[in-house]
Design a protein around this motif. Structure first.
Motif, short mmCIF file in Angstrom:
data_model
loop_
_atom_site.label_atom_id
_atom_site.label_comp_id
_atom_site.label_asym_id
_atom_site.label_seq_id
_atom_site.Cartn_x
_atom_site.Cartn_y
_atom_site.Cartn_z
N ASP A 1 0.83 -1.21 0.00
CA ASP A 1 0.00 0.00 0.00
C ASP A 1 0.87 1.26 0.00
N ARG A 2 1.94 1.23 0.79
CA ARG A 2 2.84 2.39 0.85
C ARG A 2 3.57 2.58 -0.47
N CYS A 3 3.96 1.47 -1.12
CA CYS A 3 4.58 1.56 -2.45
C CYS A 3 3.62 2.24 -3.42
N ALA A 4 2.36 1.80 -3.40
CA ALA A 4 1.37 2.38 -4.31
C ALA A 4 1.26 3.88 -4.10
N ARG A 5 1.21 4.30 -2.85
CA ARG A 5 1.04 5.71 -2.53
C ARG A 5 2.30 6.53 -2.80
N ASP A 6 3.42 6.11 -2.19
CA ASP A 6 4.63 6.92 -2.25
C ASP A 6 5.31 6.89 -3.61
N LEU A 7 5.24 5.77 -4.29
CA LEU A 7 5.91 5.64 -5.58
C LEU A 7 5.01 6.02 -6.74
N HIS A 8 3.76 6.35 -6.43
CA HIS A 8 2.79 6.73 -7.45
C HIS A 8 2.68 5.65 -8.52
N LEU A 9 2.52 4.40 -8.04
CA LEU A 9 2.43 3.27 -8.97
C LEU A 9 1.19 3.42 -9.84
#
Length: 111
Positions: free
Chosen positions: A28-36
């Motif tokens: 979830d944090r990857c999706a948010r912070d990395l703008h996946l």
């Protein structure tokens, strides 16, 4: 005739893992912070797919991913951290072989 926009020299993304203690939280944090991209399926395979595409990061000459809070995440979820580190290392190797560096910097670095 129009000149194409120059390719950015470096794209830097920051992944903040404060409070993340499991796979779901990490993804979830990857999706948010990395703008996946929207097609990110919030699983390990989808993360690997995103990290070998990177077109959604703008086609830079090189990429840098700064990972903050890695030690706490590793202590909270050692198996998930090992899987995540493997995916990130594979992405670094993938891009190195193509002449477009992806550098992952951990704060603090893994042992």
């Amino acid at each position: 005739m129009t000149t194409p926009a120059p390719r950015p020299a470096r794209y830097t993304a920051v992944l903040r893992l404060d409070g993340v203690s499991d796979k779901t939280g990490f993804l979830d944090r990857c999706a948010r912070d990395l703008h996946l991209p929207d097609w990110f399926g919030r699983n390990w395979d989808a993360l690997a797919d995103c990290l070998i595409d990177l077109s959604w990061w703008g086609g830079a000459a090189e990429y840098e991913l700064l990972v903050h809070g890695w030690a706490r995440f590793r202590r909270a979820a050692p198996e998930d951290a090992e899987t995540a580190a493997g995916i990130l290392a594979d992405a670094e190797s993938f891009w190195a072989a193509r002449g477009t560096p992806l550098t992952v910097r951990y704060d603090p670095p893994p042992p």
